[in-house]
Design a protein around this motif. Structure first.
Motif, mmCIF file in Angstrom:
data_model
loop_
_atom_site.group_PDB
_atom_site.id
_atom_site.type_symbol
_atom_site.label_atom_id
_atom_site.label_comp_id
_atom_site.label_asym_id
_atom_site.label_seq_id
_atom_site.Cartn_x
_atom_site.Cartn_y
_atom_site.Cartn_z
ATOM 1 N N TYR A 192 0.805 -1.342 0.065
ATOM 2 C CA TYR A 192 0.035 -0.082 0.102
ATOM 3 C C TYR A 192 0.855 1.068 0.022
ATOM 4 O O TYR A 192 2.044 1.258 0.520
ATOM 5 N N GLN A 241 0.592 5.370 1.301
ATOM 6 C CA GLN A 241 0.059 5.968 2.138
ATOM 7 C C GLN A 241 0.824 7.518 2.241
ATOM 8 O O GLN A 241 1.607 7.825 2.641
ATOM 9 N N GLY A 289 -1.591 12.331 5.119
ATOM 10 C CA GLY A 289 -3.164 13.016 5.049
ATOM 11 C C GLY A 289 -4.048 12.199 4.531
ATOM 12 O O GLY A 289 -5.235 12.620 4.323
ATOM 13 N N GLN A 290 -3.647 11.142 3.871
ATOM 14 C CA GLN A 290 -4.661 10.192 3.221
ATOM 15 C C GLN A 290 -4.526 8.642 3.633
ATOM 16 O O GLN A 290 -3.772 8.539 4.340
ATOM 17 N N GLY A 291 -5.613 8.070 3.210
ATOM 18 C CA GLY A 291 -5.673 6.736 3.680
ATOM 19 C C GLY A 291 -4.667 5.822 2.764
ATOM 20 O O GLY A 291 -4.402 6.245 1.617
ATOM 21 N N PRO A 292 -4.407 4.764 3.261
ATOM 22 C CA PRO A 292 -3.649 3.877 2.368
ATOM 23 C C PRO A 292 -4.205 3.531 0.845
ATOM 24 O O PRO A 292 -5.528 3.189 1.033
ATOM 25 N N LEU A 343 -4.254 0.853 -2.507
ATOM 26 C CA LEU A 343 -3.305 -0.655 -2.780
ATOM 27 C C LEU A 343 -2.705 -0.445 -3.918
ATOM 28 O O LEU A 343 -3.203 0.039 -4.848
ATOM 29 N N LEU A 386 3.576 0.583 2.846
ATOM 30 C CA LEU A 386 3.188 -0.269 3.958
ATOM 31 C C LEU A 386 3.003 -1.422 3.294
ATOM 32 O O LEU A 386 2.521 -1.590 2.254
ATOM 33 N N GLU A 405 5.392 -1.742 9.772
ATOM 34 C CA GLU A 405 5.269 -0.260 10.378
ATOM 35 C C GLU A 405 5.440 0.664 9.266
ATOM 36 O O GLU A 405 5.465 1.658 9.423
#
Lengths: 113, 113
Positions: free
Chosen positions: B35, B37, B40-43, B45, B91, B106
Motif C-alpha cells: 500500500y 499512504q 493526510g490520506q488513507g492507504p 493498494l 506499507l 510499520e
C-alpha cells in the motif's frame, strides 16, 4: 470511483468525553472495516462489519454498519488518552479480495488527560 | 508470533533516483499487499500477491514501479525513477488467505527531494 468520506477530519477532546466518527459513501460495500493507526506504525484492525444494520461492541467502542451498507460510525464512550490515533475506515468491494480495500482519509483523534 | 517486517524504515533520495523496499510477511501468510499512504490520506493498494502470483496490480504505476515476491515469501517494491509525488509511507501487509485479516508492517517512509 468508490470513495469513503470520513468526518470529522480532526477531533481534540478531553479524557472522559464521548465522541462519534462517521464514514460515508455513495457506494455500497460488501464489508466495512475500522483501523487505528498510531504515528510511525501500520494500521491495526479493530473490527469488521459485514451485515447492514450490524452493531459490534469492543469494550468502550461501538461500531455500526448502515442498513444500506453505505455508511458506518464509530462511537467511543469515556475516551482515554490511549485512544489517541488516526481512525481509518475501509470498504470492501463485492467480488474483490479482502485486501482490495478503499480507505477513507481518516479521523485524527487526540484525547487530552 | 513475529509481525510483518519492513526495511528500510526511512529513505531520502533525490528525484530520478531509484529505491527499493523489502517486506517479510508473517510466516505462512499466502497473501501479501503493498500500500502507498500519502500524508493526510488513507492507504491505497498498489499490488496484491497470492503466493508468488500477482492478483491485482491495477493501481501500480508500472512505468516506474515494480514488485516481485520471491518464492512466495519475501517481497520487494522498487521505484525507478522516483518523482516528488512518490513521497509517502509504503506499507506492506499480509494475510493468511485472500479474505483474511490484514496485518500491516510499520511502513517505509520515503522522501523524494
Amino acid at each position: 470511483t468508490q470513495l469513503l468520506e470520513q468526518s470529522p477530519q480532526f477531533l481534540s477532546i478531553q479524557e472522559g468525553e464521548n465522541l462519534t466518527v462517521y464514514c460515508n459513501s455513495s457506494s455500497v460495500f460488501s464489508s466495512l472495516q475500522w483501523y487505528r493507526q498510531e504515528p510511525g506504525e501500520g494500521p491495526v484492525l479493530l473490527v469488521t462489519v459485514v451485515t447492514g444494520g450490524e452493531v459490534k461492541k469492543l469494550k468502550r467502542l461501538t461500531f455500526q454498519f448502515g442498513d444500506a451498507r453505505k455508511d458506518s460510525s464509530l462511537h467511543i464512550t469515556a475516551a482515554q488518552p490511549g485512544d489517541t490515533g488516526l481512525y481509518l475506515c475501509a470498504g470492501g468491494s463485492y467480488g474483490g479480495s479482502q485486501g482490495n480495500l478503499i480507505f477513507g482519509k481518516g479521523t485524527k483523534l487526540s484525547v487530552k488527560p | 508470533e513475529a509481525g510483518v517486517a519492513q526495511s528500510p524504515r526511512y529513505k531520502i533520495i533525490e528525484k530520478r533516483q531509484s529505491v527499493a523496499f523489502w517486506c517479510n510477511p508473517i510466516s505462512g501468510h499466502a497473501t501479501l499487499y503493498w500500500y502507498q499512504q500519502i500524508l493526510g490520506q488513507g492507504p491505497k493498494l498498489l499490488i496484491q500477491f497470492q503466493n508468488n502470483g500477482v492478483v491485482d496490480d491495477s493501481q501500480l504505476p508500472k512505468d516506474r514501479f515494480s514488485a516481485e515476491r520471491l518464492k512466495g515469501v519475501d517481497s520487494t517494491l522498487k521505484i525507478q525513477p522516483a518523482k516528488l509525488e512518490d513521497s509517502a509511507v509504503y506499507l506492506c501487509a499480509s494475510s493468511l488467505y485472500s479474505t483474511g485479516e490484514l496485518f500491516f508492517g510499520e511502513g517505509s517512509r520515503l522522501t523524494v527531494l
